[in-house]
Design an enzyme around this catalytic site. Structure first.
Site, PDB file in Angstrom:
ATOM      1  N   SER A 122       0.829  -1.212   0.000  1.00 23.56           N
ATOM      2  CA  SER A 122       0.000   0.000   0.000  1.00 23.56           C
ATOM      3  C   SER A 122       0.858   1.255   0.000  1.00 23.56           C
ATOM      4  O   SER A 122       0.561   2.232  -0.702  1.00 23.56           O
ATOM      5  CB  SER A 122      -0.943  -0.005   1.205  1.00 23.56           C
ATOM      6  OG  SER A 122      -0.222   0.034   2.418  1.00 23.56           O
ATOM      7  N   TYR A 123       1.934   1.243   0.762  1.00 18.57           N
ATOM      8  CA  TYR A 123       2.845   2.395   0.857  1.00 18.57           C
ATOM      9  C   TYR A 123       3.565   2.606  -0.468  1.00 18.57           C
ATOM     10  O   TYR A 123       3.631   3.729  -0.995  1.00 18.57           O
ATOM     11  CB  TYR A 123       3.845   2.134   1.974  1.00 18.57           C
ATOM     12  CG  TYR A 123       4.835   3.242   2.228  1.00 18.57           C
ATOM     13  CD1 TYR A 123       4.436   4.450   2.778  1.00 18.57           C
ATOM     14  CD2 TYR A 123       6.195   3.067   1.960  1.00 18.57           C
ATOM     15  CE1 TYR A 123       5.349   5.456   3.048  1.00 18.57           C
ATOM     16  CE2 TYR A 123       7.117   4.065   2.221  1.00 18.57           C
ATOM     17  CZ  TYR A 123       6.692   5.257   2.764  1.00 18.57           C
ATOM     18  OH  TYR A 123       7.600   6.247   3.020  1.00 18.57           O
TER      19      TYR A 123
END
Length: 250
Positions: A152-153
Site C-alpha cells: 500500500s505504501y
C-alpha cells in the site's frame, strides 16, 4: 539566508523528518506553516522556530480531505500573504504482505499520501505560480526496490512520483519546480523498530553504503533547502535520493 522571507508549508511538519525540514528551512530564513495532527509538538516547534527569528504557524488539519487543503491555503495566505514552497511530507500506512493488505490499508495510504499531495498542489497552484515557487514531494526507496510488506505504501509513493513528473512538465513554463526526495532517516518510528528488531535493523544499516541513517535536519532538511532555494533553479521532475546510497538510479 538562502530562503529569507520565503513562506513554506510543511505537512507532517511537527515531528520526525517533517520537523527536521521545518528547522532546516527556518535556519535559512523561511517562515513556516506546520500542518500536523499533534498539537503539543506543533505548538512547541512554533515557539522554537519563532525563537530563531522567523514567523511560524501551526494548523491541525486532516490532509486527506480536499476542503482542508483549501482551508490550509487560505490560513497561510491570511497570515503570510504568499506561498513560495509546498512540502508534502506527511503519509500514514500499514505494513502487511500483499495478500493480507486490506482495501482499508490501501485507502489509508492513498488518502494521506497521494490524495493529500494532489489536493494541496491543486489548492496552492495559483500562489506558487505567482511566486514561481517550488513543490517538494516524497518518494520511497522501498517502493522503487519493491520491498516485501510495503504494497500500500509503495503504490501510493510511486503514484506520487508519477504525478510529480507530469506536473513538473506542465508547470515548468510557469516557473514552478516540482521535485521529489526519497529519504532514509532516523525517526522515532525507526528507533522503536531498532529496539524491537535489532538484527533486522543492523541488516538494513549494512545495506546502506554510508553505513548510517540520515539526520532529519542535517541530511533530509538540507536537501529540502536545496530544492526549495535558487540553488536548484535548473532542476524539476527529479527524484533526489537522500538515502546513503541505498538505491542508485541511472
Amino acid at each position: 539566508m538562502l530562503l529569507e522571507n520565503k513562506v513554506a508549508i510543511i505537512t507532517g511538519g511537527a515531528g520526525g523528518i517533517g520537523a527536521g525540514i521545518s528547522r532546516a528551512l527556518a535556519a535559512e530564513g523561511a517562515n513556516i506553516a506546520i500542518i500536523d495532527l499533534n498539537e503539543e509538538k506543533g505548538a512547541e516547534l512554533v515557539k522554537e522556530l519563532e525563537g530563531v527569528g522567523v514567523q511560524a504557524l501551526f494548523l491541525k488539519k486532516d490532509i486527506s480531505l480536499e476542503e482542508n487543503a483549501k482551508e490550509i491555503r487560505a490560513a497561510v495566505i491570511k497570515k503570510f500573504g504568499k506561498i513560495d514552497v509546498l512540502i508534502n511530507n506527511a503519509h500514514a500506512s500499514r505494513q502487511a504482505a500483499f495478500m493480507e493488505t486490506t482495501n482499508e490499508m490501501f485507502e489509508l495510504s492513498f488518502k494521506t499520501g497521494f490524495l493529500a499531495t494532489l489536493f494541496l498542489m491543486r489548492a496552492c497552484y495559483e500562489d506558487l505560480k505567482a511566486t514561481k515557487g517550488a513543490v517538494i514531494n516524497f518518494g520511497s526507496g522501498s517502493a522503487m526496490k519493491g520491498m516485501e510488506t510495503q504494497a500500500s505504501y509503495a503504490a501510493s509513493k510511486e503514484a506520487i512520483r508519477g504525478l510529480s513528473r507530469v506536473v513538473a512538465n506542465e508547470w515548468a513554463p510557469e516557473g514552478i519546480r516540482v521535485n521529489i526526495i526519497s529519504p532514509i532517516a532516523e525517526t522515532e518510528g525507526v528507533k522503536d523498530w531498532k529496539e524491537k528488531f535489532p538484527a533486522e535493523f543492523e541488516a538494513m544499516i549494512d545495506r546502506i553504503p554510508l553505513k548510517r541513517l540520515g539526520d532529519p535536519q542535517k541530511d533530509i532538511g538540507q536537501a529540502a533547502v536545496f530544492l526549495a532555494s535558487d540553488m536548484s533553479s535548473f532542476m524539476t521532475g527529479q527524484t533526489l535520493m537522500v538515502d546513503g546510497g541505498s538505491i542508485q538510479l541511472y
